[in-house]
Design an enzyme around this catalytic site. Structure first.
Site, PDB file in Angstrom:
ATOM      1  N   LYS A  50      84.347  39.035  55.825  1.00 23.74           N
ATOM      2  CA  LYS A  50      83.113  39.066  56.621  1.00 23.74           C
ATOM      3  C   LYS A  50      83.372  38.340  57.933  1.00 23.74           C
ATOM      4  O   LYS A  50      83.068  37.158  58.076  1.00 23.74           O
ATOM      5  CB  LYS A  50      81.953  38.424  55.847  1.00 23.74           C
ATOM      6  CG  LYS A  50      80.634  38.440  56.635  1.00 23.74           C
ATOM      7  CD  LYS A  50      79.468  37.927  55.827  1.00 23.74           C
ATOM      8  CE  LYS A  50      78.202  37.894  56.684  1.00 23.74           C
ATOM      9  NZ  LYS A  50      76.993  37.505  55.929  1.00 23.74           N
TER      10      LYS A  50
ATOM     11  N   GLU B 256      84.345  34.506  54.907  1.00 18.08           N
ATOM     12  CA  GLU B 256      83.643  34.611  56.193  1.00 18.08           C
ATOM     13  C   GLU B 256      84.133  33.569  57.197  1.00 18.08           C
ATOM     14  O   GLU B 256      83.581  32.472  57.291  1.00 18.08           O
ATOM     15  CB  GLU B 256      82.129  34.452  55.988  1.00 18.08           C
ATOM     16  CG  GLU B 256      81.340  34.573  57.289  1.00 18.08           C
ATOM     17  CD  GLU B 256      79.833  34.401  57.106  1.00 18.08           C
ATOM     18  OE1 GLU B 256      79.112  34.495  58.115  1.00 18.08           O
ATOM     19  OE2 GLU B 256      79.381  34.162  55.972  1.00 18.08           O
TER      20      GLU B 256
END
Length: 343
Positions: free
Chosen positions: A219, A177
């Site tokens: 992500k 992420e």
């Protein structure tokens, strides 16, 4: 765990029209949200809130995996069942946030590096033993005058890649992420530039660390103008900019991209994901899914308010938002029908 097992789990997390629920807020963040609604900021309130989520009827029909916090993966329902077992019973794959937060980056005012690599191998082994099958680590990139620096991008990309390699060694699918924050007055084109540079750096480091791309998920942020920017592009313009950036940076071997919501409203997060899937899904090499926190949870938290009498209505609000994003994965989310009621 074999490479094939990692691949199978990664694919299961983005299969069909489901997405991930990020319920990995730290206790401090959870308390900030509770305080706004006058909910007691206690361990029992946190446990009750999380029990409401994991036991929501029908959640498994639209959620494939849940990202937990260290406290959460150890908690149990009031009936004594572990949250992990409840999730598994609903067909939801348990995951765990493993970074220890973004800390100031020495020599670079206004920038951060995410920490938590020390002792990570041992922590991953413990979480795997508790039933986690995937993990998550967030790197924070802050736009601003003269920011981000190349140093900030590189150090966070390196940490993300080292984390991902350790996850796969432990048999856990890493969710990578890198988040370009929405805060600020930067234009959409600037966000696109920063996001592209960041993702390029991340995948260079993932390759250097030997990470199996087929056994991980990305992500990222959507490509968005800053919240204080005077020009706020349309849903379709955001979809165009985001997909264009991802096509330039994300290898086809990655099975799926699960967007963070990053402070977007629940409705906009759904509408923007819907536009990407409605317009581009048939031409993309990876699935476009969601891994939202507030954009799924906030309406439920607003309905609950810490009152046991409101659990049922809060669970309905939670599942409604999850279903909206499930529809967005199919490209058939109806933004007008989902508009918040006036007043």
């Amino acid at each position: 765990m074999t490479a094939q097992a990692l691949i199978d789990t990664a694919q299961a997390l983005v299969a069909g029209d489901k997405g991930l629920l990020a319920m990995d807020e730290s206790n401090a963040t959870c308390h900030k949200r509770f305080a706004k609604l006058n909910i007691p900021q206690t361990e029992e309130a946190r446990r009750s809130w999380r029990e409401l989520i994991v036991t929501a009827p029908g959640l498994g029909a639209c959620i494939s995996g849940a990202i937990l916090f260290d406290e959460t993966i150890r908690q149990r329902t009031s009936a004594g069942a572990s949250f992990v077992s409840v999730l598994e019973g609903a067909g939801i794959i348990p995951g765990i946030k493993v970074d220890t937060g973004a800390k100031p980056l020495a020599g670079h005012p206004g920038e951060t590096v995410t920490e938590g690599l020390d002792g990570l191998r041992e922590r991953l082994a413990e979480y795997a033993g508790m039933g986690a099958r995937f993990a998550k680590w967030r790197g924070v990139i802050t736009p601003g005058p003269g920011l981000p620096s190349r140093a900030c991008i590189e150090v966070n990309a390196h940490a993300l890649a080292r984390y991902a390699a350790l996850c796969q060694e432990a048999g856990l699918v890493p969710i990578v992420e890198p988040e370009v924050l929405m805060e600020g007055d930067h234009f959409l084109a600037r966000c696109a530039e920063i996001t592209e540079e960041t993702l390029h750096a991340v995948f260079v480091q993932l390759r250097l660390q030997g990470v199996l791309l087929e056994g991980m998920l990305l992500k990222p942020n959507m490509v968005l103008p800053g919240q204080a920017c005077p020009i706020q592009e349309s849903v379709d313009e955001v979809a165009d900019a985001t997909v264009s950036c991802l096509l330039r940076t994300v290898p086809a071997a990655v099975p799926g991209i699960a967007f963070l919501s990053g402070g977007q409203s629940a409705e906009l997060a759904s509408a923007r994901l819907n536009a990407m899937n409605a317009r581009f899904a048939s031409r993309l090499p990876w699935a476009l899914a969601f891994s939202y926190s507030r954009a799924v949870q906030q309406p439920a938290l607003d309905a609950w308010k810490g009152d046991a009498a409101n659990v049922g209505s809060a669970q309905k609000a939670l599942v409604h938002r999850a279903r909206c994003n499930q529809a967005a994965r199919r490209g058939d989310y109806d933004a007008l029908a989902d508009a918040p009621k006036p007043g």
